[in-house]
Design a protein around this motif. Sequence first.
Motif, PDB file in Angstrom:
ATOM      1  N   ASP A 292      -9.098   0.398 -11.958  1.00 13.08           N
ATOM      2  CA  ASP A 292      -9.923  -0.378 -11.025  1.00 13.08           C
ATOM      3  C   ASP A 292     -10.558  -1.511 -11.827  1.00 13.08           C
ATOM      4  O   ASP A 292     -11.304  -1.253 -12.766  1.00 13.08           O
ATOM      5  CB  ASP A 292     -10.987   0.566 -10.448  1.00 13.08           C
ATOM      6  CG  ASP A 292     -11.926  -0.085  -9.461  1.00 13.08           C
ATOM      7  OD1 ASP A 292     -11.994  -1.328  -9.410  1.00 13.08           O
ATOM      8  OD2 ASP A 292     -12.607   0.661  -8.741  1.00 13.08           O
TER       9      ASP A 292
ATOM     10  N   GLN B  83       1.311   4.059  -3.074  1.00 15.22           N
ATOM     11  CA  GLN B  83       0.986   5.475  -2.896  1.00 15.22           C
ATOM     12  C   GLN B  83       2.202   6.359  -3.180  1.00 15.22           C
ATOM     13  O   GLN B  83       2.077   7.391  -3.841  1.00 15.22           O
ATOM     14  CB  GLN B  83       0.479   5.734  -1.479  1.00 15.22           C
ATOM     15  CG  GLN B  83      -0.960   5.322  -1.285  1.00 15.22           C
ATOM     16  CD  GLN B  83      -1.478   5.698   0.086  1.00 15.22           C
ATOM     17  OE1 GLN B  83      -0.950   5.241   1.099  1.00 15.22           O
ATOM     18  NE2 GLN B  83      -2.499   6.523   0.123  1.00 15.22           N
TER      19      GLN B  83
ATOM     20  N   TYR C 134      -5.871  -2.048  -9.230  1.00 15.33           N
ATOM     21  CA  TYR C 134      -6.379  -2.587  -7.963  1.00 15.33           C
ATOM     22  C   TYR C 134      -7.738  -3.247  -8.134  1.00 15.33           C
ATOM     23  O   TYR C 134      -8.464  -2.978  -9.086  1.00 15.33           O
ATOM     24  CB  TYR C 134      -6.443  -1.508  -6.878  1.00 15.33           C
ATOM     25  CG  TYR C 134      -7.561  -0.490  -7.027  1.00 15.33           C
ATOM     26  CD1 TYR C 134      -8.754  -0.651  -6.332  1.00 15.33           C
ATOM     27  CD2 TYR C 134      -7.413   0.625  -7.839  1.00 15.33           C
ATOM     28  CE1 TYR C 134      -9.775   0.283  -6.445  1.00 15.33           C
ATOM     29  CE2 TYR C 134      -8.422   1.557  -7.962  1.00 15.33           C
ATOM     30  CZ  TYR C 134      -9.612   1.380  -7.259  1.00 15.33           C
ATOM     31  OH  TYR C 134     -10.619   2.295  -7.373  1.00 15.33           O
TER      32      TYR C 134
ATOM     33  N   SER D 202      -9.690   7.080 -10.737  1.00 20.03           N
ATOM     34  CA  SER D 202      -9.415   5.771 -11.320  1.00 20.03           C
ATOM     35  C   SER D 202     -10.379   5.489 -12.465  1.00 20.03           C
ATOM     36  O   SER D 202     -11.491   6.004 -12.511  1.00 20.03           O
ATOM     37  CB  SER D 202      -9.506   4.671 -10.260  1.00 20.03           C
ATOM     38  OG  SER D 202     -10.788   4.641  -9.663  1.00 20.03           O
TER      39      SER D 202
ATOM     40  N   PHE E  23      -8.330  -2.853  -2.441  1.00 18.62           N
ATOM     41  CA  PHE E  23      -9.094  -1.720  -1.923  1.00 18.62           C
ATOM     42  C   PHE E  23      -9.514  -1.930  -0.473  1.00 18.62           C
ATOM     43  O   PHE E  23      -9.644  -0.970   0.280  1.00 18.62           O
ATOM     44  CB  PHE E  23     -10.327  -1.504  -2.814  1.00 18.62           C
ATOM     45  CG  PHE E  23     -11.088  -0.252  -2.499  1.00 18.62           C
ATOM     46  CD1 PHE E  23     -10.571   0.986  -2.816  1.00 18.62           C
ATOM     47  CD2 PHE E  23     -12.332  -0.316  -1.895  1.00 18.62           C
ATOM     48  CE1 PHE E  23     -11.273   2.154  -2.536  1.00 18.62           C
ATOM     49  CE2 PHE E  23     -13.049   0.840  -1.606  1.00 18.62           C
ATOM     50  CZ  PHE E  23     -12.508   2.074  -1.929  1.00 18.62           C
TER      51      PHE E  23
ATOM     52  N   ILE F 120     -10.869   4.622  -5.530  1.00 24.94           N
ATOM     53  CA  ILE F 120      -9.743   5.540  -5.424  1.00 24.94           C
ATOM     54  C   ILE F 120      -9.972   6.667  -6.439  1.00 24.94           C
ATOM     55  O   ILE F 120     -10.269   6.396  -7.607  1.00 24.94           O
ATOM     56  CB  ILE F 120      -8.411   4.801  -5.678  1.00 24.94           C
ATOM     57  CG1 ILE F 120      -8.201   3.727  -4.590  1.00 24.94           C
ATOM     58  CG2 ILE F 120      -7.237   5.782  -5.711  1.00 24.94           C
ATOM     59  CD1 ILE F 120      -7.005   2.813  -4.820  1.00 24.94           C
TER      60      ILE F 120
ATOM     61  N   TRP G  52      -6.979  -0.387   1.594  1.00 29.20           N
ATOM     62  CA  TRP G  52      -6.603   0.965   1.159  1.00 29.20           C
ATOM     63  C   TRP G  52      -6.839   1.967   2.277  1.00 29.20           C
ATOM     64  O   TRP G  52      -7.925   2.013   2.858  1.00 29.20           O
ATOM     65  CB  TRP G  52      -7.402   1.336  -0.070  1.00 29.20           C
ATOM     66  CG  TRP G  52      -7.161   2.706  -0.604  1.00 29.20           C
ATOM     67  CD1 TRP G  52      -8.028   3.757  -0.559  1.00 29.20           C
ATOM     68  CD2 TRP G  52      -5.993   3.181  -1.279  1.00 29.20           C
ATOM     69  NE1 TRP G  52      -7.467   4.846  -1.172  1.00 29.20           N
ATOM     70  CE2 TRP G  52      -6.220   4.524  -1.621  1.00 29.20           C
ATOM     71  CE3 TRP G  52      -4.777   2.598  -1.638  1.00 29.20           C
ATOM     72  CZ2 TRP G  52      -5.281   5.292  -2.292  1.00 29.20           C
ATOM     73  CZ3 TRP G  52      -3.847   3.349  -2.297  1.00 29.20           C
ATOM     74  CH2 TRP G  52      -4.095   4.684  -2.623  1.00 29.20           C
TER      75      TRP G  52
ATOM     76  N   GLN H 295       0.836  -1.201   0.000  1.00 27.42           N
ATOM     77  CA  GLN H 295       0.000   0.000   0.000  1.00 27.42           C
ATOM     78  C   GLN H 295       0.877   1.260   0.000  1.00 27.42           C
ATOM     79  O   GLN H 295       0.642   2.189  -0.770  1.00 27.42           O
ATOM     80  CB  GLN H 295      -0.912  -0.008   1.235  1.00 27.42           C
ATOM     81  CG  GLN H 295      -1.869  -1.183   1.296  1.00 27.42           C
ATOM     82  CD  GLN H 295      -3.195  -0.928   0.603  1.00 27.42           C
ATOM     83  OE1 GLN H 295      -3.657   0.194   0.526  1.00 27.42           O
ATOM     84  NE2 GLN H 295      -3.796  -1.972   0.085  1.00 27.42           N
TER      85      GLN H 295
ATOM     86  N   GLY I 180      -5.783   5.305   1.741  1.00 28.41           N
ATOM     87  CA  GLY I 180      -5.722   6.618   1.104  1.00 28.41           C
ATOM     88  C   GLY I 180      -7.108   7.206   0.887  1.00 28.41           C
ATOM     89  O   GLY I 180      -8.103   6.721   1.440  1.00 28.41           O
ATOM     90  N   GLU I 181      -7.162   8.214   0.070  1.00 29.94           N
ATOM     91  CA  GLU I 181      -8.414   8.913  -0.212  1.00 29.94           C
ATOM     92  C   GLU I 181      -9.393   7.985  -0.947  1.00 29.94           C
ATOM     93  O   GLU I 181      -8.995   7.170  -1.765  1.00 29.94           O
ATOM     94  CB  GLU I 181      -8.104  10.140  -1.078  1.00 29.94           C
ATOM     95  CG  GLU I 181      -9.237  11.129  -1.172  1.00 29.94           C
ATOM     96  CD  GLU I 181      -8.857  12.364  -1.990  1.00 29.94           C
ATOM     97  OE1 GLU I 181      -9.788  13.040  -2.444  1.00 29.94           O
ATOM     98  OE2 GLU I 181      -7.657  12.614  -2.182  1.00 29.94           O
ATOM     99  N   VAL I 182     -10.671   8.149  -0.627  1.00 34.73           N
ATOM    100  CA  VAL I 182     -11.725   7.348  -1.266  1.00 34.73           C
ATOM    101  C   VAL I 182     -12.809   8.280  -1.775  1.00 34.73           C
ATOM    102  O   VAL I 182     -13.210   9.216  -1.094  1.00 34.73           O
ATOM    103  CB  VAL I 182     -12.337   6.346  -0.258  1.00 34.73           C
ATOM    104  CG1 VAL I 182     -13.548   5.628  -0.860  1.00 34.73           C
ATOM    105  CG2 VAL I 182     -11.298   5.336   0.207  1.00 34.73           C
TER     106      VAL I 182
END
Length: 103
Positions: free
Chosen positions: A23, A10, A65, A38, A94, A35, A97, A6, A99-101
């Motif tokens: 994705d 990033q 991903y 994507s 995912f 994400i 994950w 991960q 990070g930002e969603v």
Amino acid sequence: MADLSQQEWQDQLKNDSNAVILDVRTPEEVEEGFIPNSKNIDIYLGQDFINELEKLDKSKNYYVYCRSGNRSGQACTIMNSIGFDNAYNLEGGFMNWEGEVAE
């Protein structure tokens, strides 16, 4: 194909001006969140998945991903077999994950 943790995914993505996030989950999975920025191509489309891949720019770097990392690993293998040199699989997918969603 390279499996990236991960954090590696990033870090590498952040510094890659030639990156595309791919994705390969189903539309239903994407509705649960994705994400940001994507592009979704469902690996379960079979031949249509390959047809859609063929439309992509093979000179780009693809960060791929799925939910857990299995399908995206398969997608990277397929991409390598049809001429994509740089496909990176997100280990853990995912569901891990942090990070930002987007929704």
